[in-house]
Design an enzyme around this catalytic site. Structure first.
Site, PDB file in Angstrom:
ATOM      1  N   LYS A  78       0.776  -1.133  -0.075  1.00 28.02           N
ATOM      2  CA  LYS A  78       0.001   0.177  -0.122  1.00 28.02           C
ATOM      3  C   LYS A  78       0.851   1.163  -0.033  1.00 28.02           C
ATOM      4  O   LYS A  78       1.990   1.298   0.766  1.00 28.02           O
ATOM      5  CB  LYS A  78      -0.920  -0.014   1.280  1.00 28.02           C
ATOM      6  N   SER A 153      -9.642   1.808   3.036  1.00 29.75           N
ATOM      7  CA  SER A 153      -8.855   2.787   2.093  1.00 29.75           C
ATOM      8  C   SER A 153      -7.937   1.955   1.395  1.00 29.75           C
ATOM      9  O   SER A 153      -7.256   2.661   0.305  1.00 29.75           O
ATOM     10  CB  SER A 153      -8.222   3.690   3.140  1.00 29.75           C
ATOM     11  N   SER A 177      -9.926  -0.507   7.187  1.00 29.15           N
ATOM     12  CA  SER A 177      -9.208  -0.405   5.840  1.00 29.15           C
ATOM     13  C   SER A 177      -8.668  -1.415   5.310  1.00 29.15           C
ATOM     14  O   SER A 177      -8.421  -1.547   4.046  1.00 29.15           O
ATOM     15  CB  SER A 177      -8.383   0.785   6.099  1.00 29.15           C
TER      16      SER A 177
END
Lengths: 485, 476
Positions: A78, A153, A177
């Site tokens: 990420k 997210s 997330s």
């Protein structure tokens, strides 16, 4: 089966047997990226050249018989994990060109275990969002339905794993997330206990809630990645020097006699009937495997969202103060003096959702409001944690839906922050309590959208979660489908 | 109406730890800009602070030396504000739960003692420094100082005059330096002082509106600024006006304080506990360990010097001005066994030589052993006091031992009675007129003979011996 479709453990078996090479695996992953990335847009930055070089080095080590826990396996990161020499944007314009001179601890650990890094995945700006729509770098699409969001997210990581654009990925979870996008993309996602995986080099959103964890194609892979990334880090004060068990030890074991807590507050009005039905089936599967399901209560559940939207923005407004245009990242050239430079830089550098949360957080910490908001929220947070302690006195794991609905359409909730915030209603309490949680696929809706179920356990009980999830995975026999791309 | 000033001081002391408070960077002053920095003190994304335990230890030392009560647990908090010298956009400090509270120190005022309370001591990180380009519209930031550990010491509003403030400031300064936790350099900013000042009608209890004074970088400036501010507020109040609560900067050149622009101080710092740090636990064992390693503090040392060495209070004050000077003096005493004479020489020649060159006692070329050796030579009569002056100067210039200098210069005092008697006999023979004057009762002439003998021996004769022999021989 193509190499990119396989799991970590399948690929490691083949690498060990000399049936394939990391170069072939990595090339296969990039072949897949070339084929589908245009539609999915899971990545912000691709690291093709360095990945191929890492793969070549991994093959050399494998030839010498030095195969580590993840040697030669492409794992996406990420874009919130700092990577030395590779830009780390956090999905924001303000860090558009930021190149860290250091690696996050998790990146160091993955590297030491031999992993290959295909790229940095898309995310909601500063991890603030539940759909990956707040990214400065465009929306990521759900591989199961390109009109829909992948969740957020960590939507880029979830979509990359679901679309086979990597073998596994890391995400971060502040209020769901990892687990929410894992559920919406039909993959396994774990948020470890707060303090279990180092936060050093994880760009901070809400420091007391943030935790890094894996996205994988199955529970066994989750155990493999957890074995590598978990552990004490002296560079983080909140890291806990708790011994890390071999999580693979928990795979394939039974759950007979386990007490599974079903919190009554989590089956609420507004939950999608197909999601509820899928989750209710998991209860039957667990009972079929010999577990005993009991009702438990988490009485402060209704306050979780409110507490979260005070604590997280409060910490965020402070954490994001460093993006001021002075030292690194984006700076507006329009300011004529310091104050104007600050204002114009932050006005142009941050997106609307980030600004909203900075304002909420600033308000909650302001003189005269602190006691009513931040302090009160911290007190209620302690009660939420106590709810879990009391529940875990009665049960071994808790079972809940991961999300109230399957993936929604792109743009459907962008104008309604409250609706967006509600997508994390079942995941937020975990972060507030600091306990671990895992989301595993539990079926599909009639429209073919994946549904996830969430299992929770007490602090540092990741092994228990893996054991339960592994048993569930075995007994549920969820139909193996791949998104059609 | 008679007004009474109410003053409280806030002191920031940089701690002499090798590493910064939350990272491993050096704290050394004077390095090229931004060379003592790392991602942590530069406030880069994703980095985390880890507390340097030495900072806590140094804070505990000061807390114990100022009679504070230590709290078992304390927290770090974030003080949020934007400024380019603050890379994270917040300063890590301590707010709601300070580690040390309710302390006091005694200061000497007009021959008496006054106790001044200490509200709290806490730890925090220093900010960087801005440098403004004089020729271009540009500013630069040096972050070497960012993260250097500080303790903030807040006094109770117990101070009633500029003089008391200065005395309190000196007491804290010498304590910090004695403890070896701060170098006390006000010019380089390692010891900084802000003051809160208000006036109230004498005899009343309620506090008046206060002004906060900043930018006073010497003891003298603190005293001058307070004196000015007290007069200013008195003038305002006597004219029927009101004191405004504001921050005022001391202007050293103009000798006045003036108000900072309102905007710059309109801060709401939004303090909240720093979630990246865990509570600091200070247990009894740690406190006991640090207490047992505390050095003797200046006031105790002063009292011991007066008691044990029988020297005047004033001398004890001078000799304990720094730990190094006190150690030097005590070493001279130990080696010479002459506390009073040692005090005279250290306060006299040694400090004079050093002051002339602005040198520190630690750089003194005369070792305590040399000074003690010289004192012994005087006591034994080997050299005269006058010769010793020459010897001490030579020791300071050359760093040589007194023996070596005496030999080099042929300074040994003539103590051989026979040789001296011979010289005296010659002087008597050569000056029959003066001899008869003396013997006729004009005793003043005795001085003339002493002078003549000194001249004949080039000043090397022991004066006492000359006196004794002359008296005997002139008496016939």
């Amino acid at each position: 089966m193509e190499l990119h479709e396989l799991t970590i453990h399948e690929l490691l078996d083949r690498l060990r047997a000399g049936e394939t090479t990391s170069a072939e695996i990595t090339a296969s992953v990039f072949g897949r990226i070339d084929a589908v990335e245009k539609e999915v847009h899971a990545y912000i930055t691709l690291m093709r050249e360095t990945a191929l070089a890492e793969a070549a080095r991994a093959d050399e080590r494998i030839r010498k018989g030095e195969i580590g826990a993840l040697t030669g396996i492409p794992i996406a990161l990420k874009d919130i994990c700092c990577t030395k020499g590779v830009r780390t944007t956090c999905g924001s314009r303000i860090l558009q060109n930021f190149i860290p001179p250091y690696n996050a601890t998790v990146v160091e650990k993955l590297r030491a275990a031999g992993a290959v890094f295909p790229g940095k995945t898309n995310m909601d700006e500063f991890a603030m969002g539940s759909s990956t729509e707040t990214s400065f770098f465009g929306v990521t699409r759900n591989p199961w339905d390109l009109d829909r969001i992948p969740g957020g997210s960590s939507g880029g990581s979830a979509a990359a794993v679901a679309a086979d654009e990597c073998i596994a990925a890391l995400g971060s979870d502040t209020g769901g997330s990892i687990r929410q996008p894992a559920a919406l993309c039909g993959v396994v996602g774990m948020k470890p206990t707060y303090g279990r995986v180092s936060r050093f080099g994880l760009v901070a959103f809400a420091s007391s809630l943030d935790q890094i964890g894996p996205f994988t194609k199955d529970v066994e892979d989750c155990a493999i990645v957890m074995n590598v990334i978990a552990g004490y880090d002296p560079r983080e004060s909140t890291s806990v020097p708790e011994e890390v068990p071999d999580y693979r030890r928990f795979l394939g074991k039974g759950i007979e006699g386990w007490r599974v807590g079903i919190p009554k507050e989590y089956f609420i009005a507004g939950i999608d009937p197909e999601v509820e039905a899928a989750v209710r089936r998991t209860i039957q599967v667990a009972e079929g495997a010999g577990a005993k399901c009991i009702e438990v209560s988490l009485p402060h559940t209704e306050y979780c969202l409110a507490v979260y939207y005070i604590v997280a923005p409060a910490e965020a407004c402070s954490n994001l103060a460093r993006y001021d245009g002075v030292k690194y990242g984006f700076r507006s050239e329009e300011g004529r003096d310091l104050m104007e430079m600050y204002k114009k830089t932050r006005a142009a550098g941050f997106g609307a959702e980030v600004k909203r949360r900075i304002m909420i957080g600033t308000y909650a910490l302001s003189s005269g409001y602190y006691d009513a908001y931040y302090k009160k929220a911290s007190q209620v947070r302690a009660l939420i944690k106590r709810d879990f302690d009391e529940a875990f006195a009665k049960c071994d794991v808790i079972l809940t839906p991961t999300t109230p609905t399957p993936a929604f359409r792109v743009g459907e909730r962008t104008d309604d922050p409250m609706q967006m915030y509600l997508s994390d209603i079942f995941t937020i309490s975990t972060n507030l309590a600091g306990i671990p949680g895992i989301s595993v696929p539990c079926g599909f809706t009639a429209a073919g959208l994946p549904v996830g179920v969430q299992f929770l356990a007490g602090h540092f009980q990741e092994g228990r979660l893996i054991q339960f999830a592994s048993a569930y995975e075995k007994h549920a026999q969820i139909e193996k489908r791949r998104p059609t791309l | 109406m008679q007004f009474e000033p109410v003053i409280g001081l806030e002191i920031h002391a940089q701690l002499l730890t090798d590493a910064k408070i939350f990272c491993g960077c050096s704290t050394k002053f004077g390095a090229p800009p931004n060379t003592h920095t790392c991602p942590v003190c530069l406030g880069m994304p994703g980095v985390l602070p880890v507390l340097n335990r030495k900072v806590v230890e140094f804070m505990i030392r000061m807390a114990l030396a100022t009679n504070c009560r230590l709290n078992r647990e304390c927290n770090f908090a974030r003080k949020n504000y934007f400024y380019p010298d603050l890379p994270k956009g917040y300063q890590i400090s301590q707010y709601a739960a300070p580690p040390a509270e309710h302390g006091w120190v005694d200061v000497e005022i007009n021959g008496g003692k006054k106790r001044i309370g200490i509200t709290r001591i806490h730890m925090e990180e220093d900010a960087g420094k801005l440098m403004h380009d004089e020729h271009n519209p540009a500013s630069y930031v040096d972050l070497n100082r960012t993260g250097v550990p500080l303790i903030e010491i807040v006094s109770d509003p117990d101070i009633r005059s500029a003089e008391e403030a200065a005395a309190y400031l000196r007491r804290l300064h010498e304590t910090l330096v004695y403890l070896g936790i701060c170098d006390g350099n006000m010019e380089e900013g390692s010891f900084r002082c802000d003051a809160n000042v208000s006036l109230r009608p004498k005899g009343t209890e309620a506090f008046g509106t206060r002004a906060e004074l900043k930018n006073m970088n010497s003891f003298r400036n603190v005293q001058r600024a307070l004196e000015y501010e007290i007069k200013r507020q008195q003038y305002v109040l006597e004219g029927g006006g009101e004191v405004v609560q504001e921050t005022r900067l001391w202007d050293d050149t103009a000798g006045v304080t003036h108000a900072m622009r309102g905007k710059e101080e309109a801060h709401d710092y939004r303090y909240f506990p720093d979630p990246d740090l865990v509570p600091v636990v200070i247990d009894d064992a740690w406190i006991a360990e640090i207490r047992s390693s505390l050095p003797e503090l200046p006031l105790e040392k002063r009292e011991r010097f007066v008691r044990d060495y029988q020297i005047p209070v004033y001398d004890a004050g001078v000799l304990t001005a720094s730990r190094a000077l006190a150690d030097y003096y005590e070493e001279v005493v130990r080696l010479s066994g002459e506390p009073k004479i040692a005090a005279n020489w250290v306060m006299g020649d040694v400090l004079r030589f050093l002051n002339e060159e602005k040198r520190d006692i630690r750089e003194c070329p005369i070792s305590p052993a040399s000074l003690a050796g010289m004192i012994r030579l005087i006591q034994q009569g080997t050299i005269s006091g006058k010769m010793a002056k020459e010897v001490s100067e030579a020791m300071y210039r050359s760093g040589k031992t007194p023996q070596a200098i005496i030999e080099e210069k042929g300074l040994v005092q003539i103590t051989d009675e026979d040789a001296l008697a011979k010289t005296i006999a010659e002087v008597i023979d050569k000056n029959p007129t003066q001899v008869s004057q003396y013997r006729g009762g004009r005793e003043k002439v005795f001085g003339f003979f002493v002078g003549q003998v000194m001249k004949a021996t080039q000043g090397k004769a022991n004066p006492q011996l000359i006196n004794d022999l002359l008296k005997k021989m002139l008496a016939g």
